[in-house]
Design an enzyme around this catalytic site. Structure first.
Site, PDB file in Angstrom:
ATOM      1  N   SER A 144     -72.123  89.186  30.739  1.00 35.72           N
ATOM      2  CA  SER A 144     -71.373  89.740  29.618  1.00 35.72           C
ATOM      3  C   SER A 144     -72.042  91.032  29.143  1.00 35.72           C
ATOM      4  O   SER A 144     -72.159  91.977  29.923  1.00 35.72           O
ATOM      5  CB  SER A 144     -71.245  88.704  28.499  1.00 35.72           C
ATOM      6  OG  SER A 144     -70.323  89.137  27.524  1.00 35.72           O
ATOM      7  N   ASP A 211     -50.329  78.684  41.637  1.00 38.50           N
ATOM      8  CA  ASP A 211     -51.388  77.909  42.284  1.00 38.50           C
ATOM      9  C   ASP A 211     -51.119  77.662  43.768  1.00 38.50           C
ATOM     10  O   ASP A 211     -51.985  77.904  44.618  1.00 38.50           O
ATOM     11  CB  ASP A 211     -51.551  76.587  41.522  1.00 38.50           C
ATOM     12  CG  ASP A 211     -52.654  75.694  42.074  1.00 38.50           C
ATOM     13  OD1 ASP A 211     -53.298  76.072  43.069  1.00 38.50           O
ATOM     14  OD2 ASP A 211     -52.887  74.620  41.493  1.00 38.50           O
ATOM     15  N   ASP A 214     -51.840  80.076  47.504  1.00 36.72           N
ATOM     16  CA  ASP A 214     -52.974  80.211  48.420  1.00 36.72           C
ATOM     17  C   ASP A 214     -53.066  79.060  49.412  1.00 36.72           C
ATOM     18  O   ASP A 214     -54.022  78.962  50.179  1.00 36.72           O
ATOM     19  CB  ASP A 214     -54.277  80.340  47.643  1.00 36.72           C
ATOM     20  CG  ASP A 214     -54.577  79.129  46.754  1.00 36.72           C
ATOM     21  OD1 ASP A 214     -53.816  78.134  46.822  1.00 36.72           O
ATOM     22  OD2 ASP A 214     -55.558  79.182  45.997  1.00 36.72           O
ATOM     23  N   VAL A 216     -53.357  75.833  48.680  1.00 33.18           N
ATOM     24  CA  VAL A 216     -54.026  74.656  48.136  1.00 33.18           C
ATOM     25  C   VAL A 216     -53.665  74.534  46.663  1.00 33.18           C
ATOM     26  O   VAL A 216     -53.851  75.477  45.890  1.00 33.18           O
ATOM     27  CB  VAL A 216     -55.564  74.757  48.277  1.00 33.18           C
ATOM     28  CG1 VAL A 216     -56.234  73.556  47.634  1.00 33.18           C
ATOM     29  CG2 VAL A 216     -55.961  74.860  49.736  1.00 33.18           C
ATOM     30  N   ASP A 218     -54.757  73.256  43.388  1.00 38.97           N
ATOM     31  CA  ASP A 218     -56.027  72.776  42.865  1.00 38.97           C
ATOM     32  C   ASP A 218     -56.262  73.160  41.406  1.00 38.97           C
ATOM     33  O   ASP A 218     -57.377  73.087  40.908  1.00 38.97           O
ATOM     34  CB  ASP A 218     -57.191  73.306  43.713  1.00 38.97           C
ATOM     35  CG  ASP A 218     -57.118  74.818  43.917  1.00 38.97           C
ATOM     36  OD1 ASP A 218     -56.304  75.466  43.237  1.00 38.97           O
ATOM     37  OD2 ASP A 218     -57.868  75.335  44.762  1.00 38.97           O
ATOM     38  N   ASP A 358     -61.301  85.012  33.123  1.00 32.54           N
ATOM     39  CA  ASP A 358     -62.093  85.424  31.966  1.00 32.54           C
ATOM     40  C   ASP A 358     -61.148  85.691  30.790  1.00 32.54           C
ATOM     41  O   ASP A 358     -60.258  86.540  30.882  1.00 32.54           O
ATOM     42  CB  ASP A 358     -62.878  86.697  32.301  1.00 32.54           C
ATOM     43  CG  ASP A 358     -63.945  87.030  31.267  1.00 32.54           C
ATOM     44  OD1 ASP A 358     -63.707  86.804  30.066  1.00 32.54           O
ATOM     45  OD2 ASP A 358     -65.015  87.528  31.655  1.00 32.54           O
ATOM     46  N   HIS A 397     -65.339  83.123  31.272  1.00 29.63           N
ATOM     47  CA  HIS A 397     -66.335  84.132  30.924  1.00 29.63           C
ATOM     48  C   HIS A 397     -67.739  83.583  31.158  1.00 29.63           C
ATOM     49  O   HIS A 397     -68.181  82.674  30.470  1.00 29.63           O
ATOM     50  CB  HIS A 397     -66.163  84.547  29.463  1.00 29.63           C
ATOM     51  CG  HIS A 397     -67.039  85.699  29.072  1.00 29.63           C
ATOM     52  ND1 HIS A 397     -66.957  86.928  29.684  1.00 29.63           N
ATOM     53  CD2 HIS A 397     -68.025  85.805  28.145  1.00 29.63           C
ATOM     54  CE1 HIS A 397     -67.842  87.741  29.148  1.00 29.63           C
ATOM     55  NE2 HIS A 397     -68.508  87.090  28.219  1.00 29.63           N
TER      56      HIS A 397
END
Length: 471
Positions: A144, A211, A214, A216, A218, A358, A397
């Protein structure tokens, strides 16, 4: 020790405990005449089994670091370590103002870049004197604000560190702080405060939609570049806080899109789909709760008015303050200079990562910085000789979220510096509330992504490989 403008406050021999090995703890202050600033520095020196390395550490938010808190993890790993408050105590941005509300440019510079450099010079001098030799390795490790401090060292003081490990780096400081305010501003101007459960619905719906892209399912978005979920698909959905409306969808889409000027031109990035939207756009019982660090940036650094009521902000004022933020503070704290040629030429190595989920610092801002770094340093192959950027899908984050956060960044940098083995990927892991690992994944170099091999558990990194993106 006799160091310029430096006062040693204490030097204490600390015996070993069950959690921290024996060490010498030193407290110092450094001043910058003629200013009357006081940069507090803590240095900790193992009295046994020192590994021949110095580790500089950073802070978070408006805190420069913790110079009085023993860095137990670094000491357990046999590092000599240092920390600094970068010229002010606490985590408030109020240090930027003098009592008469003029800007305290010395303390701003201390926080922006000088405090960490002075900590580094002082800490390395103590290491050299304490251990009686001049040959040791120096590393910086931060997340950060600590990640920003890490990259600022590479940009301003290229010989300070042999290796730098930065996570969720708060670079592009002058742009992302105004951008953190964008959602709150839009909700206020529209008269529609999107309730927390609606924000949660939007993030969850984006994950559900993107989701599987890709290969998968998950609970996280691996194909972050290809996810373009539109919140308007949720209009009419019933929630515990009312029906999701077209006005709600418009605001959520604006948060994902990021700040735009009056002509609709890009100012900065928004949050990724799948990131928690509530940290920056929170509300309670219909009352908006802006993110404190961003609010203090406006109050202390831009308007120089601690009592400023953010609810008086207009769109035109926001655009002017965005410009002011960049123009007034670019040189002192932006930390977005892509020219790392001096760091490269000094033999330095830097690795940094950012999580796509984040909720505080806009992930694509770091992608933007790395792309400019490659352009300035001669392309991908030349840049990767000394700098590598890793993407952690679904990670929040500095960690958290549904993704697998890197666990070995500093070790990877050490291995690169001392053995010449550049990291091609990092090891990512997510633990449950009891600390038990439940997911591991390779954390790949940008722009590569973790692809499932098609067999074996989707919770184990060994069943994935880093490959070209999903497009």
């Amino acid at each position: 020790m006799n160091l310029p403008h430096t006062t040693v406050l204490s030097a204490t021999s600390v015996p070993a405990t069950a959690s921290v090995p024996a060490h010498c703890a030193v407290q110092l202050t450094v001043t910058n005449p003629p200013a009357k600033d006081q940069v507090r520095i803590g240095v900790w020196l193992p009295t046994e089994n020192w590994n021949g390395r110095f580790q500089g550490t950073g802070g978070g938010g408006f805190s420069g670091g913790s110079p009085t808190a023993t860095p137990a993890a670094a000491l357990r790993d046999s590092y000599a370590a240092a920390a600094t408050d970068a010229g002010h105590t606490g985590g408030s941005g109020s240090f930027a103002l003098n009592p008469d509300r003029t800007l305290n440019w010395q303390l701003i510079a201390d926080f922006g870049y000088l405090g960490i450099h002075e900590m580094t010079v002082t800490g390395k001098a103590l290491v050299k004197a304490f251990y009686g030799g001049s040959s040791f390795y120096s590393y910086f490790n931060g997340c950060s604000t600590g990640g920003r401090q890490a990259l600022m060292e590479a940009q301003r003081y290229p010989s300070d560190y042999d290796g730098i490990a930065a996570a969720s780096p708060a670079v592009n400081w002058t742009k992302f702080h105004p951008a953190q305010f964008w959602g709150q501003l839009q909700m206020m101007l529209s008269g529609n405060v999107v309730a927390p459960c609606k924000l949660a619905l939007a993030a969850e719906a984006a994950i559900t939609a993107c989701d599987p892209r890709d290969g998968v399912t998950d609970g996280m978005i691996g194909d972050w570049q290809g996810c373009r979920f539109d919140a308007r698909k949720l209009v009419g959905t019933t929630t515990d806080c009312g029906t999701f409306t077209a006005a709600d969808a418009d605001l959520v889409n604006k948060i994902w899109e990021g700040p735009r000027d009056a002509e609709g031109e890009f100012l900065w990035y928004g949050l990724e789909r799948g990131a928690n939207l509530q940290s920056l756009n929170n509300s309670a019982n219909g009352t908006q709760l802006p993110f404190g660090v961003g609010l203090e940036w406006f109050r202390y650094f831009l308007l120089q008015n601690p009592g400023w009521d953010w609810r008086t902000m207009t769109y035109d004022q926001y655009l002017l303050l965005f410009q002011q933020s960049v123009l007034q503070y670019q040189a002192v704290i932006a930390t977005d200079d892509p020219d790392l040629s001096a760091f490269r030429d000094a033999g330095g190595k830097v690795a940094f990562w950012h999580g796509t989920a984040d909720p505080l610092i806009f992930f694509r801002g770091t992608v933007d910085y790395y792309q400019r770094l490659e352009a300035a340093m001669g392309g991908t192959k030349q840049t990767q000789k000394f700098a590598r950027f890793f993407v952690a899908p679904g990670v929040g984050h500095c960690g958290g979220g549904q993704g697998a956060a890197p666990t070995n960044l500093l070790d990877a940098v050490v291995n690169w510096v001392e053995r010449g083995k550049a990291p091609n990927q990092l090891t990512g892991q997510r633990n449950d509330s009891a600390g038990n690992p439940v997911l591991s994944r390779p954390v790949c170099q940008y722009p590569l992504v973790a692809r499932y091999k098609g067999h074996g558990s989707t919770s184990e990194a060994k069943n994935f490989t880093c490959a070209s993106n999903y497009r």
